[in-house]
Design a protein around this motif. Structure first.
Motif, PDB file in Angstrom:
ATOM      1  N   PRO A 127      37.235  67.722  41.575  1.00 43.88           N
ATOM      2  CA  PRO A 127      36.259  67.122  40.657  1.00 43.88           C
ATOM      3  C   PRO A 127      34.862  67.013  41.272  1.00 43.88           C
ATOM      4  O   PRO A 127      34.709  66.636  42.430  1.00 43.88           O
ATOM      5  CB  PRO A 127      36.826  65.721  40.410  1.00 43.88           C
ATOM      6  CG  PRO A 127      38.262  65.804  40.768  1.00 43.88           C
ATOM      7  CD  PRO A 127      38.339  66.826  41.871  1.00 43.88           C
ATOM      8  N   LEU A 128      33.878  67.367  40.467  1.00 42.41           N
ATOM      9  CA  LEU A 128      32.476  67.169  40.842  1.00 42.41           C
ATOM     10  C   LEU A 128      31.883  65.998  40.065  1.00 42.41           C
ATOM     11  O   LEU A 128      31.034  65.272  40.577  1.00 42.41           O
ATOM     12  CB  LEU A 128      31.669  68.436  40.573  1.00 42.41           C
ATOM     13  CG  LEU A 128      32.105  69.671  41.358  1.00 42.41           C
ATOM     14  CD1 LEU A 128      31.333  70.900  40.902  1.00 42.41           C
ATOM     15  CD2 LEU A 128      31.922  69.439  42.846  1.00 42.41           C
ATOM     16  N   GLN A 129      32.322  65.850  38.823  1.00 48.31           N
ATOM     17  CA  GLN A 129      31.916  64.729  37.969  1.00 48.31           C
ATOM     18  C   GLN A 129      33.114  64.341  37.111  1.00 48.31           C
ATOM     19  O   GLN A 129      33.881  65.214  36.695  1.00 48.31           O
ATOM     20  CB  GLN A 129      30.772  65.108  37.051  1.00 48.31           C
ATOM     21  CG  GLN A 129      29.479  65.411  37.737  1.00 48.31           C
ATOM     22  CD  GLN A 129      28.396  65.812  36.723  1.00 48.31           C
ATOM     23  OE1 GLN A 129      28.571  65.731  35.516  1.00 48.31           O
ATOM     24  NE2 GLN A 129      27.264  66.266  37.227  1.00 48.31           N
ATOM     25  N   ALA A 130      33.246  63.060  36.848  1.00 48.68           N
ATOM     26  CA  ALA A 130      34.320  62.602  35.961  1.00 48.68           C
ATOM     27  C   ALA A 130      33.847  61.344  35.234  1.00 48.68           C
ATOM     28  O   ALA A 130      33.065  60.551  35.771  1.00 48.68           O
ATOM     29  CB  ALA A 130      35.596  62.312  36.745  1.00 48.68           C
ATOM     30  N   HIS A 131      34.338  61.184  34.022  1.00 48.61           N
ATOM     31  CA  HIS A 131      34.023  60.006  33.211  1.00 48.61           C
ATOM     32  C   HIS A 131      35.292  59.592  32.478  1.00 48.61           C
ATOM     33  O   HIS A 131      36.056  60.442  32.038  1.00 48.61           O
ATOM     34  CB  HIS A 131      32.910  60.311  32.204  1.00 48.61           C
ATOM     35  CG  HIS A 131      32.298  59.084  31.613  1.00 48.61           C
ATOM     36  ND1 HIS A 131      31.254  58.421  32.204  1.00 48.61           N
ATOM     37  CD2 HIS A 131      32.602  58.389  30.495  1.00 48.61           C
ATOM     38  CE1 HIS A 131      30.925  57.371  31.463  1.00 48.61           C
ATOM     39  NE2 HIS A 131      31.724  57.327  30.422  1.00 48.61           N
ATOM     40  N   ASP A 157      34.771  43.400  22.678  1.00 51.48           N
ATOM     41  CA  ASP A 157      34.674  44.254  23.859  1.00 51.48           C
ATOM     42  C   ASP A 157      36.088  44.725  24.192  1.00 51.48           C
ATOM     43  O   ASP A 157      36.829  44.059  24.899  1.00 51.48           O
ATOM     44  CB  ASP A 157      34.060  43.471  25.023  1.00 51.48           C
ATOM     45  CG  ASP A 157      33.782  44.356  26.222  1.00 51.48           C
ATOM     46  OD1 ASP A 157      33.837  45.592  26.086  1.00 51.48           O
ATOM     47  OD2 ASP A 157      33.528  43.806  27.312  1.00 51.48           O
ATOM     48  N   LEU A 158      36.466  45.879  23.633  1.00 60.49           N
ATOM     49  CA  LEU A 158      37.839  46.357  23.729  1.00 60.49           C
ATOM     50  C   LEU A 158      38.084  47.291  24.894  1.00 60.49           C
ATOM     51  O   LEU A 158      39.217  47.438  25.338  1.00 60.49           O
ATOM     52  CB  LEU A 158      38.211  47.113  22.450  1.00 60.49           C
ATOM     53  CG  LEU A 158      38.116  46.342  21.149  1.00 60.49           C
ATOM     54  CD1 LEU A 158      38.367  47.262  19.978  1.00 60.49           C
ATOM     55  CD2 LEU A 158      39.098  45.192  21.162  1.00 60.49           C
ATOM     56  N   ALA A 159      37.065  47.973  25.335  1.00 61.29           N
ATOM     57  CA  ALA A 159      37.295  49.044  26.297  1.00 61.29           C
ATOM     58  C   ALA A 159      36.232  49.036  27.382  1.00 61.29           C
ATOM     59  O   ALA A 159      35.207  48.385  27.275  1.00 61.29           O
ATOM     60  CB  ALA A 159      37.290  50.385  25.577  1.00 61.29           C
ATOM     61  N   GLN A 160      36.548  49.788  28.407  1.00 62.99           N
ATOM     62  CA  GLN A 160      35.575  50.024  29.459  1.00 62.99           C
ATOM     63  C   GLN A 160      35.463  51.520  29.668  1.00 62.99           C
ATOM     64  O   GLN A 160      36.385  52.280  29.333  1.00 62.99           O
ATOM     65  CB  GLN A 160      35.973  49.326  30.754  1.00 62.99           C
ATOM     66  CG  GLN A 160      37.304  49.787  31.328  1.00 62.99           C
ATOM     67  CD  GLN A 160      37.714  48.951  32.520  1.00 62.99           C
ATOM     68  OE1 GLN A 160      37.187  47.873  32.766  1.00 62.99           O
ATOM     69  NE2 GLN A 160      38.681  49.438  33.260  1.00 62.99           N
ATOM     70  N   HIS A 161      34.350  51.943  30.174  1.00 59.28           N
ATOM     71  CA  HIS A 161      34.136  53.350  30.496  1.00 59.28           C
ATOM     72  C   HIS A 161      33.250  53.417  31.696  1.00 59.28           C
ATOM     73  O   HIS A 161      32.603  52.435  32.084  1.00 59.28           O
ATOM     74  CB  HIS A 161      33.509  54.096  29.306  1.00 59.28           C
ATOM     75  CG  HIS A 161      32.089  53.731  29.079  1.00 59.28           C
ATOM     76  ND1 HIS A 161      31.056  54.502  29.537  1.00 59.28           N
ATOM     77  CD2 HIS A 161      31.523  52.659  28.474  1.00 59.28           C
ATOM     78  CE1 HIS A 161      29.913  53.920  29.199  1.00 59.28           C
ATOM     79  NE2 HIS A 161      30.172  52.807  28.551  1.00 59.28           N
ATOM     80  N   GLY A 162      33.232  54.567  32.325  1.00 59.48           N
ATOM     81  CA  GLY A 162      32.342  54.705  33.472  1.00 59.48           C
ATOM     82  C   GLY A 162      32.516  56.029  34.169  1.00 59.48           C
ATOM     83  O   GLY A 162      33.428  56.806  33.872  1.00 59.48           O
ATOM     84  N   ASP A 163      31.638  56.263  35.121  1.00 55.23           N
ATOM     85  CA  ASP A 163      31.711  57.459  35.947  1.00 55.23           C
ATOM     86  C   ASP A 163      32.667  57.213  37.103  1.00 55.23           C
ATOM     87  O   ASP A 163      32.772  56.088  37.613  1.00 55.23           O
ATOM     88  CB  ASP A 163      30.326  57.802  36.507  1.00 55.23           C
ATOM     89  CG  ASP A 163      29.361  58.251  35.428  1.00 55.23           C
ATOM     90  OD1 ASP A 163      29.824  58.881  34.443  1.00 55.23           O
ATOM     91  OD2 ASP A 163      28.154  57.979  35.561  1.00 55.23           O
ATOM     92  N   LEU A 164      33.338  58.264  37.492  1.00 54.57           N
ATOM     93  CA  LEU A 164      34.209  58.225  38.671  1.00 54.57           C
ATOM     94  C   LEU A 164      33.526  59.042  39.760  1.00 54.57           C
ATOM     95  O   LEU A 164      33.345  60.238  39.611  1.00 54.57           O
ATOM     96  CB  LEU A 164      35.586  58.790  38.341  1.00 54.57           C
ATOM     97  CG  LEU A 164      36.359  58.066  37.239  1.00 54.57           C
ATOM     98  CD1 LEU A 164      37.668  58.783  36.949  1.00 54.57           C
ATOM     99  CD2 LEU A 164      36.606  56.616  37.611  1.00 54.57           C
ATOM    100  N   LYS A 165      33.122  58.379  40.826  1.00 55.77           N
ATOM    101  CA  LYS A 165      32.383  59.029  41.906  1.00 55.77           C
ATOM    102  C   LYS A 165      33.266  59.107  43.141  1.00 55.77           C
ATOM    103  O   LYS A 165      33.527  58.092  43.773  1.00 55.77           O
ATOM    104  CB  LYS A 165      31.098  58.268  42.198  1.00 55.77           C
ATOM    105  CG  LYS A 165      30.183  58.190  40.995  1.00 55.77           C
ATOM    106  CD  LYS A 165      29.033  57.253  41.198  1.00 55.77           C
ATOM    107  CE  LYS A 165      28.245  57.130  39.905  1.00 55.77           C
ATOM    108  NZ  LYS A 165      27.329  56.009  39.899  1.00 55.77           N
ATOM    109  N   MET A 166      33.719  60.327  43.430  1.00 60.00           N
ATOM    110  CA  MET A 166      34.644  60.510  44.543  1.00 60.00           C
ATOM    111  C   MET A 166      33.968  61.122  45.756  1.00 60.00           C
ATOM    112  O   MET A 166      33.051  61.858  45.674  1.00 60.00           O
ATOM    113  CB  MET A 166      35.815  61.377  44.095  1.00 60.00           C
ATOM    114  CG  MET A 166      36.665  60.607  43.125  1.00 60.00           C
ATOM    115  SD  MET A 166      37.823  61.628  42.244  1.00 60.00           S
ATOM    116  CE  MET A 166      36.851  62.013  40.812  1.00 60.00           C
TER     117      MET A 166
END
Length: 166
Positions: A127-131, A157-166
């Motif tokens: 992975p280079l980018q993930a969301h 506020d039911l959900a969360q989201h975000g970037d995954l930075k590895m």
């Protein structure tokens, strides 16, 4: 919906949790083409570095596409649990016997003639980018919050989201 970016091992853990629990994804190759090539794939594992592994036929269209351009997108979707993952990365085709042995299971006999099938290969995606998008709490709580939001007119506020930075 709240934004929660994750990094390092937290990001790898979230990617692993979502990819392995959702299992099936659409692997998109030949990204410059319109339409690009997309095929359903079953996740074999997500390793400690967050790399996603699939089994594939060496002579497949997606393997040919990866040999020409290794940029891929992997899209996971589980609408019933409101969990989603989008991974952009670089793919490599692997033929290492130990990797194939680790990934291969009896269910793969439907597509291959065993571990010694000369057409068997693995695809490794770094992975280079993930969301991600994921429901907060369990599904029942989310449904109750949705109902309460409908009654009160408030936006839950039911959900969360975000970037995954590895």
């Amino acid at each position: 919906m709240s934004n929660t970016d994750l990094s390092n091992q937290d990001a790898v853990a979230k990617l692993k949790e979502l990819a392995e629990s959702i299992d099936f994804a659409m692997l998109c190759t030949d990204m410059a083409a319109k339409p690009f090539h997309a095929i359903p794939m079953s996740t074999k594992k997500v390793d400690a570095d967050g790399r996603i592994w699939f089994l594939s036929g060496r002579d497949s269209t997606h393997n040919d596409n990866i040999r020409r351009d290794n940029q891929v997108e992997v899209l996971y979707s589980d609408p019933s649990s409101m969990r989603f993952l989008n991974v952009y990365g670089k793919a490599e085709i692997r033929r290492d016997r130990e990797i194939l042995k680790e990934l291969y299971g009896s269910a793969d006999d439907s597509w291959f003639d065993g571990l010694d099938d000369p057409n068997l290969s693995a695809i490794e995606i770094a992975p280079l980018q993930a969301h991600y998008w994921d429901v907060k709490g369990n599904r029942l709580v989310a449904l109750l919050k949705m109902g309460w939001g409908g009654v009160t007119g408030s936006e839950p506020d039911l959900a969360q989201h975000g970037d995954l930075k590895m």
